[in-house]
Write a protein that holds these residues in place. Sequence first.
Motif, PDB file in Angstrom:
ATOM      1  N   THR A  32       0.816  -1.217   0.000  1.00 27.22           N
ATOM      2  CA  THR A  32       0.000   0.000   0.000  1.00 27.22           C
ATOM      3  C   THR A  32       0.848   1.265   0.000  1.00 27.22           C
ATOM      4  O   THR A  32       0.345   2.359  -0.255  1.00 27.22           O
ATOM      5  CB  THR A  32      -0.937   0.042   1.216  1.00 27.22           C
ATOM      6  N   TYR A  33       2.145   1.097   0.255  1.00 28.39           N
ATOM      7  CA  TYR A  33       3.035   2.243   0.388  1.00 28.39           C
ATOM      8  C   TYR A  33       4.071   2.313  -0.737  1.00 28.39           C
ATOM      9  O   TYR A  33       5.196   2.780  -0.539  1.00 28.39           O
ATOM     10  CB  TYR A  33       3.723   2.215   1.744  1.00 28.39           C
ATOM     11  N   TYR A  37       5.483   7.717 -10.191  1.00 27.24           N
ATOM     12  CA  TYR A  37       5.215   9.059 -10.692  1.00 27.24           C
ATOM     13  C   TYR A  37       5.872   9.246 -12.058  1.00 27.24           C
ATOM     14  O   TYR A  37       6.906   8.650 -12.345  1.00 27.24           O
ATOM     15  CB  TYR A  37       5.762  10.125  -9.732  1.00 27.24           C
ATOM     16  N   ALA A  44       6.000  19.378 -12.481  1.00 28.16           N
ATOM     17  CA  ALA A  44       6.072  18.604 -11.243  1.00 28.16           C
ATOM     18  C   ALA A  44       5.760  17.142 -11.539  1.00 28.16           C
ATOM     19  O   ALA A  44       5.121  16.822 -12.544  1.00 28.16           O
ATOM     20  CB  ALA A  44       5.068  19.159 -10.235  1.00 28.16           C
ATOM     21  N   LEU A  47       1.236  11.740 -10.161  1.00 31.23           N
ATOM     22  CA  LEU A  47       0.954  10.410  -9.634  1.00 31.23           C
ATOM     23  C   LEU A  47       0.367   9.532 -10.729  1.00 31.23           C
ATOM     24  O   LEU A  47      -0.627   9.884 -11.362  1.00 31.23           O
ATOM     25  CB  LEU A  47      -0.023  10.502  -8.460  1.00 31.23           C
ATOM     26  N   TYR A  50      -0.636   4.076  -7.363  1.00 26.32           N
ATOM     27  CA  TYR A  50      -0.441   3.983  -5.925  1.00 26.32           C
ATOM     28  C   TYR A  50      -0.905   2.615  -5.461  1.00 26.32           C
ATOM     29  O   TYR A  50      -1.565   1.885  -6.218  1.00 26.32           O
ATOM     30  CB  TYR A  50      -1.167   5.120  -5.181  1.00 26.32           C
ATOM     31  N   TYR A  99       9.806   8.921   3.702  1.00 28.67           N
ATOM     32  CA  TYR A  99       9.492   8.685   2.296  1.00 28.67           C
ATOM     33  C   TYR A  99      10.807   8.737   1.516  1.00 28.67           C
ATOM     34  O   TYR A  99      11.613   9.650   1.730  1.00 28.67           O
ATOM     35  CB  TYR A  99       8.577   9.779   1.748  1.00 28.67           C
ATOM     36  N   PHE A 101      12.538   8.121  -2.616  1.00 26.78           N
ATOM     37  CA  PHE A 101      12.319   7.957  -4.049  1.00 26.78           C
ATOM     38  C   PHE A 101      13.479   7.194  -4.670  1.00 26.78           C
ATOM     39  O   PHE A 101      14.623   7.283  -4.195  1.00 26.78           O
ATOM     40  CB  PHE A 101      12.237   9.320  -4.737  1.00 26.78           C
TER      41      PHE A 101
ATOM     42  N   TRP B  48      12.245  13.964   0.303  1.00 32.23           N
ATOM     43  CA  TRP B  48      11.180  14.390   1.206  1.00 32.23           C
ATOM     44  C   TRP B  48      11.781  15.197   2.340  1.00 32.23           C
ATOM     45  O   TRP B  48      12.798  14.829   2.903  1.00 32.23           O
ATOM     46  CB  TRP B  48      10.462  13.161   1.751  1.00 32.23           C
ATOM     47  N   GLU B  51       6.330  16.444   6.700  1.00 30.12           N
ATOM     48  CA  GLU B  51       4.897  16.450   6.497  1.00 30.12           C
ATOM     49  C   GLU B  51       4.186  16.913   7.753  1.00 30.12           C
ATOM     50  O   GLU B  51       4.745  16.859   8.859  1.00 30.12           O
ATOM     51  CB  GLU B  51       4.401  15.052   6.109  1.00 30.12           C
ATOM     52  N   ASP B  99      -0.780  14.558   0.326  1.00 27.39           N
ATOM     53  CA  ASP B  99      -0.835  13.107   0.420  1.00 27.39           C
ATOM     54  C   ASP B  99      -2.273  12.744   0.768  1.00 27.39           C
ATOM     55  O   ASP B  99      -2.704  12.903   1.905  1.00 27.39           O
ATOM     56  CB  ASP B  99       0.137  12.578   1.478  1.00 27.39           C
ATOM     57  N   GLY B 103      -4.935   5.384   3.771  1.00 32.18           N
ATOM     58  CA  GLY B 103      -4.347   4.053   3.915  1.00 32.18           C
ATOM     59  C   GLY B 103      -3.312   3.738   2.860  1.00 32.18           C
ATOM     60  O   GLY B 103      -2.709   2.663   2.875  1.00 32.18           O
ATOM     61  N   PHE B 104      -3.112   4.657   1.934  1.00 37.85           N
ATOM     62  CA  PHE B 104      -2.127   4.474   0.871  1.00 37.85           C
ATOM     63  C   PHE B 104      -1.115   5.619   0.870  1.00 37.85           C
ATOM     64  O   PHE B 104      -1.370   6.682   1.414  1.00 37.85           O
ATOM     65  CB  PHE B 104      -2.808   4.469  -0.500  1.00 37.85           C
ATOM     66  N   LEU B 105       0.013   5.374   0.233  1.00 38.84           N
ATOM     67  CA  LEU B 105       0.911   6.470  -0.135  1.00 38.84           C
ATOM     68  C   LEU B 105       0.365   7.018  -1.437  1.00 38.84           C
ATOM     69  O   LEU B 105       0.345   6.320  -2.441  1.00 38.84           O
ATOM     70  CB  LEU B 105       2.331   5.943  -0.298  1.00 38.84           C
ATOM     71  N   ARG B 106      -0.055   8.289  -1.435  1.00 42.83           N
ATOM     72  CA  ARG B 106      -0.774   8.799  -2.592  1.00 42.83           C
ATOM     73  C   ARG B 106      -0.587  10.310  -2.671  1.00 42.83           C
ATOM     74  O   ARG B 106      -1.474  11.080  -2.309  1.00 42.83           O
ATOM     75  CB  ARG B 106      -2.260   8.435  -2.448  1.00 42.83           C
ATOM     76  N   TRP B 107       0.560  10.728  -3.183  1.00 44.63           N
ATOM     77  CA  TRP B 107       0.838  12.150  -3.351  1.00 44.63           C
ATOM     78  C   TRP B 107       0.156  12.604  -4.644  1.00 44.63           C
ATOM     79  O   TRP B 107       0.767  12.616  -5.708  1.00 44.63           O
ATOM     80  CB  TRP B 107       2.336  12.391  -3.404  1.00 44.63           C
ATOM     81  N   ASP B 108      -1.082  12.984  -4.547  1.00 46.32           N
ATOM     82  CA  ASP B 108      -1.874  13.167  -5.757  1.00 46.32           C
ATOM     83  C   ASP B 108      -1.933  14.593  -6.289  1.00 46.32           C
ATOM     84  O   ASP B 108      -2.388  14.802  -7.416  1.00 46.32           O
ATOM     85  CB  ASP B 108      -3.298  12.623  -5.548  1.00 46.32           C
ATOM     86  N   TRP B 110       0.458  18.182  -6.587  1.00 45.09           N
ATOM     87  CA  TRP B 110       1.736  18.844  -6.395  1.00 45.09           C
ATOM     88  C   TRP B 110       1.617  20.311  -6.805  1.00 45.09           C
ATOM     89  O   TRP B 110       0.920  20.627  -7.764  1.00 45.09           O
ATOM     90  CB  TRP B 110       2.822  18.193  -7.267  1.00 45.09           C
ATOM     91  N   GLY B 111       2.332  21.174  -6.098  1.00 47.28           N
ATOM     92  CA  GLY B 111       2.473  22.544  -6.588  1.00 47.28           C
ATOM     93  C   GLY B 111       3.397  22.555  -7.797  1.00 47.28           C
ATOM     94  O   GLY B 111       3.997  21.528  -8.147  1.00 47.28           O
TER      95      GLY B 111
END
Lengths: 110, 120
Positions: A32-33, A37, A44, A47, A50, A99, A101, B48, B51, B99, B103-108, B110-111
């Motif tokens: 899940t983690y 991208y 930028a 996504l 995920y 986190y 990358f 990163w 947060e 984010d 329950g997920f990693l989800r950086w959906d 962005w600036g």
Amino acid sequence: EIVLTQSPGTLSLSPGERATLFCRASQSVRSTYLAWYQQKPGQAPRLLIYGTSIRATGIPDRFSGSGSGTDFTLTISRLEPEDCAVYYCQQYGRSPPMYTFGQGTNLEIK
Amino acid sequence: QVQLQESGPGLVKPSGTLSLTCAISGDNIIGESWWSWARQSAGKGLEWIGEIHHTGNPNYNPSLKSRVSISVDKSKNQFSLTLTSLTAADTALYYCVRDRSGGFLRWDVWGHGTTVTVSS
């Protein structure tokens, strides 16, 4: 700290071909983690995937993700010219919260 | 449509302090999402920084923890980054990110990013 290693560094393929990008973690990553991208020049990151295999909103089904444990894959079937970009994998670890990358795979479309 | 907009100085002196703000539109900072700062440089790739959740419990990258602070301004629907004791190694493109979590990693979201140069 979990280190993500992506391969290959650069991939050069033709439109219509299939691209397979790899992401290997130094320790097991919870499915899940794990995310993927896409980053185009001057933009930028966006996504794509995920939860290892769930496509983000608006992402075409040509993009798919798979894997578990320490080995994860991003597959792009039927490459299109606009897929030219750098692709990154990302993971989250809980203890401590962190986190990281991968270093990226540069996908070139011939 | 959710949008994030970074703002702050583009040039900061060595040993100085960087302050950046991320303005949120189309979403409320008081929600389930976590809000992050990340940066990108040629030398270190994507990194990163830290947060925060609106409840006020920030998490920081251990490598930067001694120099970083992230805070939330609920009244302005924005969050901020402070980074002290700057060196040339802090020169980078800085992003604020949502984010979506759940329950997920989800950086959906962005600036666009803001370029910061550390130089005298």
